[in-house]
Scaffold this motif. Sequence first.
Motif, PDB file in Angstrom:
ATOM      1  N   ARG A  97       0.749  -1.429  -0.225  1.00  0.00           N
ATOM      2  CA  ARG A  97       0.208   0.085   0.046  1.00  0.00           C
ATOM      3  C   ARG A  97       0.889   1.406  -0.330  1.00  0.00           C
ATOM      4  O   ARG A  97       0.232   2.136   0.565  1.00  0.00           O
ATOM      5  CB  ARG A  97      -0.506  -0.096   1.508  1.00  0.00           C
ATOM      6  CG  ARG A  97      -2.122  -0.775   0.987  1.00  0.00           C
ATOM      7  CD  ARG A  97      -3.070  -1.670   2.054  1.00  0.00           C
ATOM      8  NE  ARG A  97      -4.197  -2.351   1.787  1.00  0.00           N
ATOM      9  CZ  ARG A  97      -3.814  -3.860   1.130  1.00  0.00           C
ATOM     10  NH1 ARG A  97      -2.624  -4.122   0.946  1.00  0.00           N
ATOM     11  NH2 ARG A  97      -5.147  -3.970   1.009  1.00  0.00           N
ATOM     12  N   GLY A  98       2.158   1.415  -0.135  1.00  0.00           N
ATOM     13  CA  GLY A  98       2.911   1.929  -0.717  1.00  0.00           C
ATOM     14  C   GLY A  98       3.240   3.342   0.446  1.00  0.00           C
ATOM     15  O   GLY A  98       4.382   3.867   0.888  1.00  0.00           O
ATOM     16  N   TYR A  99       3.718   1.820   1.607  1.00  0.00           N
ATOM     17  CA  TYR A  99       4.391   2.718   2.353  1.00  0.00           C
ATOM     18  C   TYR A  99       5.444   2.609   2.505  1.00  0.00           C
ATOM     19  O   TYR A  99       6.511   1.798   1.882  1.00  0.00           O
ATOM     20  CB  TYR A  99       3.836   1.838   4.435  1.00  0.00           C
ATOM     21  CG  TYR A  99       2.508   2.525   4.868  1.00  0.00           C
ATOM     22  CD1 TYR A  99       2.998   2.891   5.874  1.00  0.00           C
ATOM     23  CD2 TYR A  99       1.451   2.165   4.235  1.00  0.00           C
ATOM     24  CE1 TYR A  99       1.116   3.304   6.446  1.00  0.00           C
ATOM     25  CE2 TYR A  99       0.135   2.748   5.073  1.00  0.00           C
ATOM     26  CZ  TYR A  99       0.275   2.611   6.251  1.00  0.00           C
ATOM     27  OH  TYR A  99      -1.090   3.666   6.739  1.00  0.00           O
ATOM     28  N   ASP A 100       6.473   3.746   3.524  1.00  0.00           N
ATOM     29  CA  ASP A 100       8.243   3.617   3.242  1.00  0.00           C
ATOM     30  C   ASP A 100       8.627   1.995   3.514  1.00  0.00           C
ATOM     31  O   ASP A 100       8.190   2.273   5.109  1.00  0.00           O
ATOM     32  CB  ASP A 100       8.125   5.353   4.007  1.00  0.00           C
ATOM     33  CG  ASP A 100      10.020   5.279   4.216  1.00  0.00           C
ATOM     34  OD1 ASP A 100      10.749   5.416   3.187  1.00  0.00           O
ATOM     35  OD2 ASP A 100      10.751   4.480   4.891  1.00  0.00           O
ATOM     36  N   LYS A 101       9.474   1.816   3.685  1.00  0.00           N
ATOM     37  CA  LYS A 101       9.925   0.811   3.639  1.00  0.00           C
ATOM     38  C   LYS A 101      10.945   0.985   5.000  1.00  0.00           C
ATOM     39  O   LYS A 101      10.514  -0.431   5.836  1.00  0.00           O
ATOM     40  CB  LYS A 101      10.167  -0.203   2.533  1.00  0.00           C
ATOM     41  CG  LYS A 101      11.925   0.349   2.444  1.00  0.00           C
ATOM     42  CD  LYS A 101      12.463  -0.278   1.472  1.00  0.00           C
ATOM     43  CE  LYS A 101      14.010   0.093   0.380  1.00  0.00           C
ATOM     44  NZ  LYS A 101      14.680  -0.737  -0.519  1.00  0.00           N
ATOM     45  N   TRP A 136       2.282  13.523   9.466  1.00  0.00           N
ATOM     46  CA  TRP A 136       1.029  14.077   9.055  1.00  0.00           C
ATOM     47  C   TRP A 136       2.616  15.100   7.998  1.00  0.00           C
ATOM     48  O   TRP A 136       1.872  15.753   7.477  1.00  0.00           O
ATOM     49  CB  TRP A 136       0.723  14.645  10.644  1.00  0.00           C
ATOM     50  CG  TRP A 136       0.189  15.958   9.886  1.00  0.00           C
ATOM     51  CD1 TRP A 136      -1.004  16.357  10.424  1.00  0.00           C
ATOM     52  CD2 TRP A 136       1.095  17.802  10.335  1.00  0.00           C
ATOM     53  NE1 TRP A 136      -0.985  17.413   9.870  1.00  0.00           N
ATOM     54  CE2 TRP A 136       0.076  18.705  10.587  1.00  0.00           C
ATOM     55  CE3 TRP A 136       2.279  18.290  11.131  1.00  0.00           C
ATOM     56  CZ2 TRP A 136       0.399  19.803  10.542  1.00  0.00           C
ATOM     57  CZ3 TRP A 136       2.134  19.382  11.078  1.00  0.00           C
ATOM     58  CH2 TRP A 136       1.459  20.729  10.527  1.00  0.00           C
ATOM     59  N   ILE A 137       3.814  15.507   8.611  1.00  0.00           N
ATOM     60  CA  ILE A 137       4.956  16.340   8.235  1.00  0.00           C
ATOM     61  C   ILE A 137       4.991  15.334   5.981  1.00  0.00           C
ATOM     62  O   ILE A 137       5.205  16.413   5.711  1.00  0.00           O
ATOM     63  CB  ILE A 137       6.368  16.150   8.970  1.00  0.00           C
ATOM     64  CG1 ILE A 137       5.358  16.652  10.804  1.00  0.00           C
ATOM     65  CG2 ILE A 137       7.112  16.970   8.174  1.00  0.00           C
ATOM     66  CD1 ILE A 137       6.349  16.692  11.032  1.00  0.00           C
ATOM     67  N   ASN A 138       4.767  14.550   6.453  1.00  0.00           N
ATOM     68  CA  ASN A 138       5.325  13.410   5.039  1.00  0.00           C
ATOM     69  C   ASN A 138       4.432  12.781   4.601  1.00  0.00           C
ATOM     70  O   ASN A 138       4.809  11.981   5.192  1.00  0.00           O
ATOM     71  CB  ASN A 138       6.799  13.466   4.913  1.00  0.00           C
ATOM     72  CG  ASN A 138       7.087  12.721   3.660  1.00  0.00           C
ATOM     73  OD1 ASN A 138       6.370  13.054   2.765  1.00  0.00           O
ATOM     74  ND2 ASN A 138       8.020  12.760   3.652  1.00  0.00           N
TER      75      ASN A 138
END
Length: 443
Positions: A135-139, A202-204
């Motif tokens: 789902r595109g979360y930062d690894k 929230w920031i990125n």
Amino acid sequence: MSYELIATLMFSTMMLMLMTGQRVFGAIGFVAVVAALLLWGDKGGYDIGFSAAMKLMKWYPLLTLPMFIFMGYVLSESKIADDLYKMFHVWMGGLRGGLAVGTIGLMVLISAMNGLSVAGMAIGATIALPELLKRGYDKRMVTGVIQAGSSLGILVPPSVVLVLVLYAMIARQPVGQLWLAGVIPGLMMAAMFIAYITIRCWINPSLGPVLSAEERAMPRREKLALLRAGLLPVVIFAVMMFPFVKGWTSLVESSAIGAIAAFVAAVLKGRMTREVFENSVRKTLGITCMFMWIILAALAFGAVFDGLGAVKAIENLFTERLNLSPWVILILMQLSFIIMGTFLDDTAMLVIVAPLYVPLVGALGFDLVWYGILYTITCQIAYMTPPFGYNLFLMRAMAPPEITLRDIYGSIAPFVLVMVGALVMVMAFPQIALWLPNYVYAN
């Protein structure tokens, strides 16, 4: 030969045996037995081991071990983890970083049920990690989330009993107080992790994108049913915890209530098959017997150290010869745990140094229940600290190929800093750990 030299020889021999891959209880017990026979002969050497065994068998709170372990394995083997993740997926997917926050909650519950941080790691790596990556979360972020989440379970009851039963025997402290002392620090650390994830996403927003409405689409009735199924472990925990906090039951009786509640829940859900029951009983017996051997070896080793007067010698070294303040000595102890945690697990570390450290902590005027929580937090920091952190290599073994060792090492820095912050808070404000046990036992 001086007693100090004998103690040093015992300690170095035990460390050498552990570094060669010997089992923890075998290495510690072997050194204790050989040292006792050489120092006090046949009669004295045999009496030390026999006395340790009798003390172990007569210690009533030890009955909590098989009860809590059985409860954890029943809930784990009956696939409660799947229900939990589905609940977090549906209810939190609409938030930035919501699935990462849900993963923290998932692994706190699973690790607490099972009693082992590796259980949370395994479930997080096999169930949550592929979904988060898809789902595109930062690894890097999600790799750190899973490692941090798995470390929380050891603080939240009932998993804390597995380590602190041994600590309670060595420190001669009530297991119930140690059990309660882990609740607020564990939940506080979980809240700090969630706050970090939420603020960072929230920031990125690209680090933890919101799931699409189509993925979260589900009739309200099904969402509520999923919520009930996912919260089942929380209900079992409440059923077990409430009578203990109210003073209606002892810790042993509450552990039996928890085991029965887990068994009944699995039966009512139609998941208590013969295979689930047999696996739960076998694994419970295996873990309980292993832990009892470790406790027996630790008691024998500690008895030899007490007989040598090694604890008093170390106390004199720090307080009189080096003239260190109590807080400096305490910080040096915590640093030694971080170093040892690069190649030893928490139980091995406790068995090795507790006979030395615990009396010293008491002599310095610190609360031993509070120190048990400091030890537990520090061990989890050690597990996540390069270059040889225990959790780092577990993550490498379980993660998919696209996550490299460099990603794993780079993912843990912010979470380690959060854990260090939590450790400093508990050190500076002991009531974070001591308020709940003091309140319950005062009533």
